[in-house]
Design a protein around this motif. Structure first.
Motif, short mmCIF file in Angstrom:
data_model
loop_
_atom_site.label_atom_id
_atom_site.label_comp_id
_atom_site.label_asym_id
_atom_site.label_seq_id
_atom_site.Cartn_x
_atom_site.Cartn_y
_atom_site.Cartn_z
N GLY A 186 -2.02 2.24 -11.58
CA GLY A 186 -2.49 0.93 -11.13
C GLY A 186 -1.38 0.11 -10.50
N ILE A 187 -0.19 0.15 -11.09
CA ILE A 187 0.95 -0.58 -10.54
C ILE A 187 1.31 -0.03 -9.16
CG2 ILE A 187 3.42 -1.03 -10.80
CD1 ILE A 187 1.71 -2.69 -12.64
N GLN A 188 1.28 1.29 -9.03
CA GLN A 188 1.62 1.92 -7.75
C GLN A 188 0.63 1.52 -6.66
OE1 GLN A 188 1.90 6.18 -7.96
NE2 GLN A 188 2.44 6.41 -5.80
N VAL A 189 -0.65 1.51 -7.00
CA VAL A 189 -1.67 1.12 -6.02
C VAL A 189 -1.52 -0.35 -5.65
CG1 VAL A 189 -4.15 0.78 -5.68
CG2 VAL A 189 -3.32 2.90 -6.71
N ALA A 190 -1.21 -1.19 -6.64
CA ALA A 190 -1.10 -2.63 -6.40
C ALA A 190 0.02 -2.96 -5.42
CB ALA A 190 -0.88 -3.36 -7.72
N PHE A 191 1.07 -2.13 -5.40
CA PHE A 191 2.21 -2.40 -4.53
C PHE A 191 2.26 -1.46 -3.33
CE2 PHE A 191 3.55 -4.40 -8.47
CZ PHE A 191 4.13 -5.57 -8.02
N ASP A 192 1.17 -0.76 -3.09
CA ASP A 192 1.10 0.16 -1.96
C ASP A 192 0.53 -0.56 -0.74
OD1 ASP A 192 0.91 2.24 -0.22
OD2 ASP A 192 -0.73 3.28 -1.26
N PRO A 193 1.32 -0.77 0.31
CA PRO A 193 0.82 -1.49 1.50
C PRO A 193 -0.40 -0.83 2.13
CG PRO A 193 3.22 -1.24 1.58
CD PRO A 193 2.73 -0.38 0.46
N TRP A 194 -0.44 0.51 2.09
CA TRP A 194 -1.55 1.22 2.70
C TRP A 194 -2.88 0.89 2.00
CZ3 TRP A 194 -3.32 3.13 6.86
CH2 TRP A 194 -4.40 4.02 6.86
N SER A 195 -2.85 0.78 0.68
CA SER A 195 -4.08 0.47 -0.05
C SER A 195 -4.56 -0.94 0.31
CB SER A 195 -3.85 0.59 -1.56
OG SER A 195 -2.93 -0.39 -2.01
N TRP A 196 -3.62 -1.87 0.51
CA TRP A 196 -4.01 -3.23 0.92
C TRP A 196 -4.55 -3.25 2.34
CZ3 TRP A 196 -4.89 -7.08 -2.22
CH2 TRP A 196 -4.27 -7.10 -3.47
N MET A 197 -3.99 -2.42 3.21
CA MET A 197 -4.50 -2.33 4.58
C MET A 197 -5.93 -1.82 4.59
SD MET A 197 -1.19 -0.85 6.67
CE MET A 197 -2.16 -0.64 8.16
N GLN A 198 -6.21 -0.86 3.71
CA GLN A 198 -7.57 -0.35 3.61
C GLN A 198 -8.54 -1.43 3.12
OE1 GLN A 198 -6.72 3.19 1.13
NE2 GLN A 198 -7.57 4.41 2.81
N CYS A 199 -8.08 -2.22 2.15
CA CYS A 199 -8.92 -3.30 1.63
C CYS A 199 -9.25 -4.30 2.72
CB CYS A 199 -8.21 -3.99 0.47
SG CYS A 199 -8.15 -3.04 -1.06
N PHE A 200 -8.25 -4.72 3.48
CA PHE A 200 -8.47 -5.75 4.50
C PHE A 200 -9.24 -5.22 5.71
CE2 PHE A 200 -5.24 -8.06 2.15
CZ PHE A 200 -5.68 -9.37 2.27
#
Length: 319
Positions: free
Chosen positions: A137-151
């Motif tokens: 969970g920590i790794q996903v929270a700080f992964d820029p790629w996962s945030w790009m997918q969200c946005f």
């Protein structure tokens, strides 16, 4: 006390606090202004002609444009209301709307923590079925790629960003400053929550339009949604008045949208049912225990700017 630029009266009681005495006709102007805001916000969703459902990315993008325009114009209505009524309290318009730096960090953290306490049971329930461990969970929270997918996900962007920001701005930051001068804080919270609950009933017409279920199967959930959104609207209005900040209601709104309504039936079927249900009860207990302490106005810069508009003393506005 004499001020030619301000059309209001102030009275001082033994507590040393000043109370605002609303001028004649203020309440009608305030209620009509709030109705105009609510109708404009909901109406902006339907200015686009489309046969597509509301969750379609094209519809979502168009509605983003509409609600962002209404949200941008809504402070102008509050400013106009202030000029028409002659109410010019010492806090700035932006401060009255909860947009200020004083106490910003606790305003972002403490109300969200309080809301997480209320959802302790659902959070633990989610953790028991989540395939990730804590480090994942920590790794996903700080992964820029996962945030790009969200946005890039229109549904996520609507539920977690645009809806919380625009709805809290219009239904809390703009409505409460107009309602408080002619009502007690508790009445303003109740009125504001009704506007918010009714504004969500437009989903009924969309479901009926696309025949997504029977009439009774649509109306009953709509009544439940009205009740839930009204209660939630009262809660975020409470946070806004207590903290004098917009950021807390926005973050709490986003978190609640992510969590959804607690699924009690799934909790009963959970392998860790006893633990989960215990956390449900513990969370509710802790929520009510810390409701006032975690929203103590002294943490956020006393007094709350919007409380300077209150026409009556209330424990909601003082420690």
């Amino acid at each position: 006390m004499e001020n030619d630029d301000v059309n209001l009266l102030l009275t001082e009681e033994t507590t040393g606090h000043f109370l605002l005495v609303p001028p004649d006709g203020l309440c009608w102007i305030s209620v009509v202004s709030c109705l105009l805001l609510a109708f404009s916000f909901v109406g902006s969703l339907y200015v686009w002609k489309s046969n597509l459902p509301s969750d379609h990315p094209t519809v979502i993008k168009r509605r983003f444009t509409s609600v962002l325009i209404i949200s941008t114009l809504s402070p102008i209505l509050v400013w106009t209301w202030r000029e028409v009524t002659g109410l010019r309290p010492s806090p700035s318009l932006w401060a009255l709307m909860g947009i200020r730096f004083e106490g910003l960090v606790p305003a972002a953290v403490l109300p969200l923590l309080l809301t997480m306490l209320a959802f302790l049971g659902p959070v633990i329930q989610l953790a028991t079925v989540c395939p990730w461990n804590f480090m994942d969970g920590i790794q996903v929270a700080f992964d820029p790629w996962s945030w790009m997918q969200c946005f890039s996900d229109m549904l996520w962007l609507r539920n977690q960003v645009v809806a919380p920001l625009t709805e809290e701005l219009v239904f809390r930051a703009c409505m409460l400053p107009m309602l408080l001068p002619c009502s007690s804080p508790s009445t303003a919270i109740f009125t504001c929550s009704l506007f918010f609950g009714v504004a969500h009933l437009h989903h009924v017409f969309e479901l009926l339009r696309f025949r997504q279920g029977t009439v009774s199967g649509i109306i009953l959930p709509a009544i439940f949604q009205f009740s839930y959104t009204a209660v939630f609207g009262a809660y975020t209005a409470f946070i806004f008045i207590r903290t004098g900040h917009l950021v807390g209601p926005v973050l709490c709104h986003s978190f609640c949208n992510y969590m959804g309504f607690p699924d009690i039936s799934a909790a009963l079927e959970n392998p860790h049912c006893l633990t989960v249900l215990s956390c449900y009860m513990l969370g509710v207990l802790l929520f009510f225990l810390f409701l006032f302490p975690l929203t103590d106005p002294t943490y956020y810069g006393l007094p709350s700017p919007v409380c300077t508009l209150s026409s009556s003393h209330s424990s909601l506005c003082i420690t």
